[in-house]
Design a protein around this motif. Structure first.
Motif, PDB file in Angstrom:
ATOM      1  N   VAL A  32       1.317  -2.489  -6.793  1.00 37.73           N
ATOM      2  CA  VAL A  32       0.780  -1.862  -5.568  1.00 37.73           C
ATOM      3  C   VAL A  32      -0.729  -2.116  -5.483  1.00 37.73           C
ATOM      4  O   VAL A  32      -1.448  -1.970  -6.471  1.00 37.73           O
ATOM      5  CB  VAL A  32       1.095  -0.340  -5.562  1.00 37.73           C
ATOM      6  CG1 VAL A  32       0.330   0.384  -4.459  1.00 37.73           C
ATOM      7  CG2 VAL A  32       2.605  -0.112  -5.398  1.00 37.73           C
ATOM      8  N   LYS A  33      -1.194  -2.489  -4.288  1.00 36.96           N
ATOM      9  CA  LYS A  33      -2.598  -2.905  -4.131  1.00 36.96           C
ATOM     10  C   LYS A  33      -3.499  -1.805  -3.576  1.00 36.96           C
ATOM     11  O   LYS A  33      -4.724  -1.946  -3.545  1.00 36.96           O
ATOM     12  CB  LYS A  33      -2.682  -4.095  -3.177  1.00 36.96           C
ATOM     13  CG  LYS A  33      -1.929  -5.312  -3.650  1.00 36.96           C
ATOM     14  CD  LYS A  33      -2.740  -6.003  -4.726  1.00 36.96           C
ATOM     15  CE  LYS A  33      -2.103  -7.239  -5.319  1.00 36.96           C
ATOM     16  NZ  LYS A  33      -1.356  -8.079  -4.436  1.00 36.96           N
ATOM     17  N   GLY A  34      -2.866  -0.750  -3.071  1.00 37.32           N
ATOM     18  CA  GLY A  34      -3.698   0.291  -2.472  1.00 37.32           C
ATOM     19  C   GLY A  34      -2.896   1.541  -2.175  1.00 37.32           C
ATOM     20  O   GLY A  34      -1.663   1.538  -2.271  1.00 37.32           O
ATOM     21  N   VAL A  35      -3.616   2.604  -1.821  1.00 36.96           N
ATOM     22  CA  VAL A  35      -2.940   3.850  -1.432  1.00 36.96           C
ATOM     23  C   VAL A  35      -3.431   4.277  -0.055  1.00 36.96           C
ATOM     24  O   VAL A  35      -4.589   4.021   0.328  1.00 36.96           O
ATOM     25  CB  VAL A  35      -3.154   4.995  -2.455  1.00 36.96           C
ATOM     26  CG1 VAL A  35      -2.385   4.722  -3.743  1.00 36.96           C
ATOM     27  CG2 VAL A  35      -4.626   5.247  -2.738  1.00 36.96           C
ATOM     28  N   PHE A  36      -2.535   4.918   0.655  1.00 30.77           N
ATOM     29  CA  PHE A  36      -2.817   5.425   2.000  1.00 30.77           C
ATOM     30  C   PHE A  36      -2.742   6.938   1.874  1.00 30.77           C
ATOM     31  O   PHE A  36      -1.664   7.506   1.698  1.00 30.77           O
ATOM     32  CB  PHE A  36      -1.752   4.878   2.945  1.00 30.77           C
ATOM     33  CG  PHE A  36      -1.997   5.124   4.401  1.00 30.77           C
ATOM     34  CD1 PHE A  36      -2.825   4.282   5.140  1.00 30.77           C
ATOM     35  CD2 PHE A  36      -1.374   6.167   5.060  1.00 30.77           C
ATOM     36  CE1 PHE A  36      -3.033   4.483   6.493  1.00 30.77           C
ATOM     37  CE2 PHE A  36      -1.580   6.379   6.415  1.00 30.77           C
ATOM     38  CZ  PHE A  36      -2.410   5.534   7.139  1.00 30.77           C
ATOM     39  N   VAL A  37      -3.902   7.593   1.919  1.00 32.47           N
ATOM     40  CA  VAL A  37      -3.999   9.000   1.509  1.00 32.47           C
ATOM     41  C   VAL A  37      -3.972   9.939   2.723  1.00 32.47           C
ATOM     42  O   VAL A  37      -4.663   9.716   3.716  1.00 32.47           O
ATOM     43  CB  VAL A  37      -5.309   9.202   0.698  1.00 32.47           C
ATOM     44  CG1 VAL A  37      -5.517  10.661   0.348  1.00 32.47           C
ATOM     45  CG2 VAL A  37      -5.281   8.351  -0.563  1.00 32.47           C
ATOM     46  N   CYS A  38      -3.168  11.010   2.572  1.00 34.84           N
ATOM     47  CA  CYS A  38      -3.049  12.027   3.631  1.00 34.84           C
ATOM     48  C   CYS A  38      -2.527  11.469   4.942  1.00 34.84           C
ATOM     49  O   CYS A  38      -3.013  11.818   6.031  1.00 34.84           O
ATOM     50  CB  CYS A  38      -4.363  12.780   3.852  1.00 34.84           C
ATOM     51  SG  CYS A  38      -4.806  13.834   2.469  1.00 34.84           S
ATOM     52  N   GLY A  39      -1.525  10.590   4.817  1.00 35.01           N
ATOM     53  CA  GLY A  39      -0.804  10.149   6.011  1.00 35.01           C
ATOM     54  C   GLY A  39       0.372  11.080   6.260  1.00 35.01           C
ATOM     55  O   GLY A  39       0.359  12.249   5.845  1.00 35.01           O
ATOM     56  N   THR A  40       1.389  10.547   6.909  1.00 34.75           N
ATOM     57  CA  THR A  40       2.600  11.338   7.161  1.00 34.75           C
ATOM     58  C   THR A  40       3.200  11.821   5.847  1.00 34.75           C
ATOM     59  O   THR A  40       3.486  13.011   5.671  1.00 34.75           O
ATOM     60  CB  THR A  40       3.642  10.457   7.883  1.00 34.75           C
ATOM     61  OG1 THR A  40       3.025   9.860   9.013  1.00 34.75           O
ATOM     62  CG2 THR A  40       4.847  11.262   8.310  1.00 34.75           C
ATOM     63  N   THR A  41       3.361  10.889   4.923  1.00 33.20           N
ATOM     64  CA  THR A  41       3.936  11.200   3.609  1.00 33.20           C
ATOM     65  C   THR A  41       3.088  12.244   2.885  1.00 33.20           C
ATOM     66  O   THR A  41       3.617  13.093   2.166  1.00 33.20           O
ATOM     67  CB  THR A  41       4.025   9.901   2.769  1.00 33.20           C
ATOM     68  OG1 THR A  41       4.722   8.923   3.545  1.00 33.20           O
ATOM     69  CG2 THR A  41       4.717  10.123   1.452  1.00 33.20           C
ATOM     70  N   GLY A  42       1.792  12.184   3.087  1.00 34.92           N
ATOM     71  CA  GLY A  42       0.875  13.120   2.447  1.00 34.92           C
ATOM     72  C   GLY A  42       0.749  14.437   3.190  1.00 34.92           C
ATOM     73  O   GLY A  42      -0.087  15.275   2.839  1.00 34.92           O
ATOM     74  N   GLU A  43       1.578  14.625   4.237  1.00 30.58           N
ATOM     75  CA  GLU A  43       1.647  15.898   4.981  1.00 30.58           C
ATOM     76  C   GLU A  43       0.288  16.280   5.601  1.00 30.58           C
ATOM     77  O   GLU A  43      -0.113  17.454   5.565  1.00 30.58           O
ATOM     78  CB  GLU A  43       2.159  17.025   4.084  1.00 30.58           C
ATOM     79  CG  GLU A  43       3.552  16.789   3.512  1.00 30.58           C
ATOM     80  CD  GLU A  43       3.958  17.852   2.503  1.00 30.58           C
ATOM     81  OE1 GLU A  43       4.239  18.989   2.900  1.00 30.58           O
ATOM     82  OE2 GLU A  43       3.971  17.520   1.291  1.00 30.58           O
ATOM     83  N   VAL A  53       0.894  -1.174   0.000  1.00 30.91           N
ATOM     84  CA  VAL A  53       0.000   0.000   0.000  1.00 30.91           C
ATOM     85  C   VAL A  53       0.929   1.220   0.000  1.00 30.91           C
ATOM     86  O   VAL A  53       1.762   1.372   0.903  1.00 30.91           O
ATOM     87  CB  VAL A  53      -0.909   0.010   1.250  1.00 30.91           C
ATOM     88  CG1 VAL A  53      -1.736   1.290   1.296  1.00 30.91           C
ATOM     89  CG2 VAL A  53      -1.815  -1.219   1.272  1.00 30.91           C
ATOM     90  N   ALA A  54       0.815   2.051  -1.016  1.00 29.62           N
ATOM     91  CA  ALA A  54       1.707   3.226  -1.114  1.00 29.62           C
ATOM     92  C   ALA A  54       1.129   4.385  -0.317  1.00 29.62           C
ATOM     93  O   ALA A  54      -0.036   4.761  -0.491  1.00 29.62           O
ATOM     94  CB  ALA A  54       1.877   3.633  -2.578  1.00 29.62           C
ATOM     95  N   ALA A  55       1.958   4.945   0.563  1.00 27.95           N
ATOM     96  CA  ALA A  55       1.561   6.164   1.300  1.00 27.95           C
ATOM     97  C   ALA A  55       1.814   7.331   0.349  1.00 27.95           C
ATOM     98  O   ALA A  55       2.968   7.648   0.033  1.00 27.95           O
ATOM     99  CB  ALA A  55       2.403   6.294   2.563  1.00 27.95           C
ATOM    100  N   THR A  56       0.737   7.955  -0.110  1.00 23.21           N
ATOM    101  CA  THR A  56       0.887   8.917  -1.212  1.00 23.21           C
ATOM    102  C   THR A  56       1.425  10.285  -0.762  1.00 23.21           C
ATOM    103  O   THR A  56       1.184  10.727   0.356  1.00 23.21           O
ATOM    104  CB  THR A  56      -0.470   9.154  -1.911  1.00 23.21           C
ATOM    105  OG1 THR A  56      -1.415   9.583  -0.924  1.00 23.21           O
ATOM    106  CG2 THR A  56      -0.962   7.896  -2.580  1.00 23.21           C
ATOM    107  N   PHE A  57       2.137  10.901  -1.693  1.00 29.04           N
ATOM    108  CA  PHE A  57       2.564  12.297  -1.525  1.00 29.04           C
ATOM    109  C   PHE A  57       1.398  13.184  -1.954  1.00 29.04           C
ATOM    110  O   PHE A  57       0.617  12.807  -2.833  1.00 29.04           O
ATOM    111  CB  PHE A  57       3.782  12.588  -2.409  1.00 29.04           C
ATOM    112  CG  PHE A  57       4.989  11.788  -2.015  1.00 29.04           C
ATOM    113  CD1 PHE A  57       5.865  12.268  -1.049  1.00 29.04           C
ATOM    114  CD2 PHE A  57       5.235  10.536  -2.571  1.00 29.04           C
ATOM    115  CE1 PHE A  57       6.971  11.532  -0.644  1.00 29.04           C
ATOM    116  CE2 PHE A  57       6.340   9.782  -2.176  1.00 29.04           C
ATOM    117  CZ  PHE A  57       7.205  10.283  -1.215  1.00 29.04           C
ATOM    118  N   THR A  58       1.299  14.352  -1.353  1.00 24.48           N
ATOM    119  CA  THR A  58       0.254  15.289  -1.770  1.00 24.48           C
ATOM    120  C   THR A  58       0.838  16.274  -2.782  1.00 24.48           C
ATOM    121  O   THR A  58       1.730  17.064  -2.431  1.00 24.48           O
ATOM    122  CB  THR A  58      -0.310  16.048  -0.554  1.00 24.48           C
ATOM    123  OG1 THR A  58      -0.963  15.097   0.293  1.00 24.48           O
ATOM    124  CG2 THR A  58      -1.323  17.106  -0.975  1.00 24.48           C
TER     125      THR A  58
END
Ligand SMILES: CC(=O)N[C@@H]([C@@H](O)[C@H](O)[C@H](O)CO)[C@@H](O)CC(=O)C(=O)O
Length: 303
Positions: free
Chosen positions: A41-52, A11-16
């Motif tokens: 990649v099977k999924g995205v993790f949106v607006c996490g740490t990586t997504g600021e 699951v990719a932690a996305t950049f914003t």
């Protein structure tokens, strides 16, 4: 929970994406989603740490999630990170995630006023889970940043009593003893999503079957090879791939870590997510050149 499917693989932690004015640039997300869909990649993790997430407004977080759900178009799963120091904001985001069609929610612990016990953490999350309806909920455990280091195995057991949609944890910690204890609970009842890309092999050896990471965005084939080799018990092969990940993480650390360095790498692979928001400093033209040189030196573009 209807149609709940456990996560497996990356699951990719996305950049914003941001534009030159520092505004969120939703227009990049279509191309970004096509790229994700072209990888294992099977999924995205949106607006996490990586997504600021902590540098975004609630409205921006909603708009970003809506765009990801639309752009993903069911080609991969979308997990909405709804965490906030403000429980009411997290509830608003959780309600929105359910209305928008996200596949799951996750939340980090509040870290300004910190919960001192497992019960306090459960009580903070319970109303957030409740308004998310049927969506599965993952507790995002990251003591290095939140300073909240409560026993996750105990949290899962106690939390499940008040939050029927609690299904697991995104475990961004190197306490592998605790990770093992979480995986072992009630015959693998809970999902444990590995969170430190540079030691993925260790989490998989403890029994994790899925991971959430920022570097999966740009070297998914490296991690796919680690997942596949570990499934076949080919540990030496997995270790060789893990070393490529470690070399890459060494480079991003040199440029300020996974968020700053990683966002710059996204531009180098052709998905321009712009700069980070302050207090994370923007990249200069010279720095991009130096970063490219460092990546060339580890043969990153051949991984
Ligand atoms: C502390 C941190 O940012 N950890 C990253 C890792 O992917 C990290 O960037 C990587 O392991 C390099 O250290 C993820 O666990 C974070 C993440 O999933 C998120 O963006 O929420």
């Amino acid at each position: 929970m209807n149609n709940y499917e456990r996560l497996e693989g990356m699951v990719a932690a996305t950049f914003t994406p941001m534009d030159e004015n520092g505004d969120v640039n939703l227009s990049v997300i279509d191309k970004y989603a096509d790229w994700i869909a072209s990888t294992p990649v099977k999924g995205v993790f949106v607006c996490g740490t990586t997504g600021e997430f902590s540098s975004l407004t609630i409205d921006e977080r909603k708009a970003i999630l809506e765009k990801w759900v639309a752009s993903a178009a069911k080609r991969f799963k979308v997990i909405a990170h709804v965490g906030s120091n403000c429980q009411r904001d997290a509830m608003e985001l959780a309600r929105h995630a359910a209305q928008t069609g996200a596949d799951a929610i996750a939340s980090i612990a509040p870290s300004f006023f910190k919960p001192g016990t497992v019960d306090e953490l459960v009580d903070f999350f319970a109303p957030i889970c409740q308004v998310a309806g049927e969506l599965p909920f993952y507790y995002y455990n990251m003591p290095s940043i939140t300073g909240v280091n409560l026993p996750v195995d105990k949290f899962l057991v106690e939390g499940k009593k008040k939050m029927p949609n609690l299904v697991g944890t995104k475990f961004t910690h190197n306490n592998l003893m605790e990770m093992g204890a979480c995986i072992d609970l009630e015959q693998h009842k809970f999902e444990v999503l590995h969170g430190f890309d540079e030691i993925l092999i260790a989490g998989l050896s403890m029994g994790a079957v899925a991971g959430v990471g920022s570097t999966y965005n740009y070297i998914p084939n490296v991690y796919h090879a680690i997942f596949e080799s570990m499934k076949k018990n080919e540990v030496e092969t997995a270790r060789a791939w893990q070393m490529k990940s470690i070399r890459t993480v060494e480079v991003i650390i040199k440029y300020g870590g996974g968020v700053r360095g990683g966002k710059a790498i996204m531009k180098l692979i052709g998905i321009d997510c712009g700069s980070c928001r302050l207090p994370i400093k923007a990249f200069s033209v010279e720095e991009y050149e130096k970063l490219k040189g460092d990546l060339d030196a580890i043969k990153f573009f051949e991984f």
